[in-house]
Write an enzyme that holds these catalytic residues in place. Structure first.
Site, mmCIF file in Angstrom:
data_model
loop_
_atom_site.group_PDB
_atom_site.id
_atom_site.type_symbol
_atom_site.label_atom_id
_atom_site.label_comp_id
_atom_site.label_asym_id
_atom_site.label_seq_id
_atom_site.Cartn_x
_atom_site.Cartn_y
_atom_site.Cartn_z
ATOM 1 N N HIS A 1 -9.625 -14.724 9.190
ATOM 2 C CA HIS A 1 -8.715 -14.072 10.136
ATOM 3 C C HIS A 1 -9.146 -12.627 10.336
ATOM 4 O O HIS A 1 -9.325 -11.883 9.379
ATOM 5 C CB HIS A 1 -7.270 -14.106 9.604
ATOM 6 N N TYR B 1 4.132 -11.640 11.132
ATOM 7 C CA TYR B 1 5.227 -11.058 10.339
ATOM 8 C C TYR B 1 6.302 -10.645 11.344
ATOM 9 O O TYR B 1 6.070 -9.754 12.164
ATOM 10 C CB TYR B 1 4.738 -9.828 9.570
ATOM 11 N N PRO C 1 6.006 -10.736 -2.243
ATOM 12 C CA PRO C 1 4.874 -11.368 -1.542
ATOM 13 C C PRO C 1 4.561 -10.795 -0.161
ATOM 14 O O PRO C 1 3.554 -11.165 0.435
ATOM 15 C CB PRO C 1 5.298 -12.837 -1.441
ATOM 16 N N LYS D 1 -0.431 -9.603 -2.026
ATOM 17 C CA LYS D 1 -1.324 -8.966 -3.014
ATOM 18 C C LYS D 1 -1.427 -9.677 -4.372
ATOM 19 O O LYS D 1 -2.367 -9.420 -5.134
ATOM 20 C CB LYS D 1 -0.845 -7.529 -3.287
ATOM 21 N N TYR E 1 -3.908 -3.721 3.669
ATOM 22 C CA TYR E 1 -3.788 -5.183 3.726
ATOM 23 C C TYR E 1 -5.095 -5.863 3.316
ATOM 24 O O TYR E 1 -5.085 -6.831 2.557
ATOM 25 C CB TYR E 1 -3.372 -5.633 5.132
#
Ligand code: RFL
Ligand code: PHB
Length: 389
Positions: A73, A199, A288, A292, A380
């Site tokens: 991704h 998200y 979550p 990580k 991220y």
């Protein structure tokens, strides 16, 4: 009493990867795992591998199936106020992430350990760790056919958030935060509704769209921390996902697995006492939202394996002595980022309108400012500490 060089509690990503790395360096270990193999291989959890974590697995010869089946991704999406905004990580920080289920990582690691003649004792519940201040610590464990005991040079506590090794770590500080949210997660037999993760911040609560393969979706909903799964029949889950994600191509499909996970942050510091070293969820837990947990587990044990190899090779304890401090930098960055993402994306349970407007403002900033987006991207993909390559 049986003897080995390193006794490892827990056959999760941390324990198995440590055993594998030690084996590559010529060091023998025994992994004790409370559950049976089918349970460990079937447990659905994390899905996102940072670039650096995937690279660690590749370097250790574990990239074969991961690179064939993992989904590359380039970025993620934020959805709020009726719109979807894409953050292009490749463009922002020059790297992306790999979506490959934790249970697949675990299967690959178990297969590699067993193929190399490694010892994993399934159904072995470690109940007592003794002598960590001596040069010959021991671990007693229960099995269905009686008790066993192992002596070793070092004990690695990789037994996750509900293990026993944390209690044996005397003198450590505990930093903790509980959040007023939980996640209801499902694994469903339906093609992902979009190519990348979404998200979503919504007035009804947070939702996350993720996946495991072109045919299997992984979806999450924010629920109350004391929520019960019985109150969520499949029709209600799909309706809520439809409202919060607002993705026209989201199609309900058979639910393969569902569970509710409360959210908390925890750090145990230092992660070591005498000959006992904690790694992964045994030492720290993150909510979550920042994806990580598995990455930290893999990073910890790569540091620990390097320190143990150096000690066996040269007798120097320098790297073992700095193990906890070396991991703490990455752990606290991940804690901050995970806490930030959690606060940003979850609906305030009190419905405070001020909090709501703050979240919307920050989401708009992250979507509109390259500097803000770059900061999120750097965290991220795991590039914010510079420590993972
Ligand atoms: P694990 O995987 O929990 O493994 C610990 C193992 O130890 C065993 N055990 C014992 N064995 C012997 N004796 C005892 N006394 C024992 N006590 C326990 C357990 O049976 C188990 O097999 O810990 P490890 O290796 O530290 O790995 C950590 C990760 O599992 C965890 O951080 C992640 O799953 C967190 N996480 C995520 N991490 C990510 O990096 N990216 C994600 O996208 C992500 N999403 C998630 C997540 C965790 C979730 N849940 C369910 C908590 C999504 C969710 C919903
Ligand atoms: C997952 O795919 O399970 C997943 C992805 C991103 C997260 C958490 C979980 O932040």
């Amino acid at each position: 009493m049986e003897r080995t060089q390193v006794v490892i509690l827990g056959a999760g990503p941390a324990g198995l990867f440590l055993s594998h790395l030690l084996h590559l360096g010529g060091i023998e270990s025994v992994v004790l795992e409370r559950r049976d193999r089918a349970y460990v291989e079937g447990r659905v959890r994390a899905g996102v591998l940072e670039f650096g974590a995937a690279e660690l697995l590749r370097e250790a010869g574990l990239g074969g199936r991961m690179d064939r089946e993992g989904l590359v991704h380039r970025g993620i999406n934020l959805r709020f106020a009726g719109q979807r905004h894409r953050l292009d990580f490749e463009d922002l920080v020059g790297r992306g992430i790999l979506v490959y289920g934790q249970q697949e990582v675990v299967k690959d690691l178990i297969a590699a350990r067993l193929a190399a003649g490694g010892t994993i004792i399934f159904g072995a519940d470690a109940v007592r760790i003794e002598g960590i201040e001596s040069t010959r610590p021991t671990v007693a464990y229960d099995t269905s056919s009686g008790q066993g005991e192992l002596a070793a040079d070092v004990v690695a506590g990789c037994d996750g958030s509900h293990g026993t090794s944390r209690e044996a770590l005397t003198g450590a500080r505990r930093f903790e935060r509980i959040y007023p949210y939980a996640w209801l997660g499902i694994l469903a037999q339906t093609p992902p509704a979009a190519e990348e993760l979404i998200y979503a911040y919504h007035e009804r609560g947070f939702a996350l769209h993720s996946m495991r393969s072109p045919a299997v979706s992984r979806l999450y909903l924010q629920v109350a921390p004391d929520e019960e799964l019985d109150r969520w029949p499949e029709a209600r889950i799909w309706e809520e996902l439809r409202l919060r994600l607002d993705e026209p191509s989201l199609r309900p499909g058979p639910v393969i697995e569902s569970s509710i996970t409360p959210m908390r942050s925890l750090v145990i510091e230092p992660m070591q006492a005498g000959r006992l070293f904690l790694a992964g969820d045994a030492a720290h837990i993150v909510p979550p939202t920042g994806a990580k947990g598995m990455n930290l587990a893999l990073a910890d044990v790569s540091v620990l394996a390097g320190a143990l190899l150096e000690w066996y090779r040269s007798g120097s304890t320098a790297l073992l002595d700095s193990y906890s401090a070396d991991c703490a930098r990455r752990v606290w960055r991940a804690q901050h980022f995970s806490s930030f993402m959690t606060q940003l994306l979850h609906r305030d349970p009190q419905g405070d309108p001020f909090e709501h407007r703050l979240r919307l403002s920050n989401l708009a900033y992250l979507s509109g400012s390259r500097a803000a987006a770059k900061s999120l991207a750097e965290n991220y993909v795991g590039a914010a500490t510079g420590a993972l390559g």
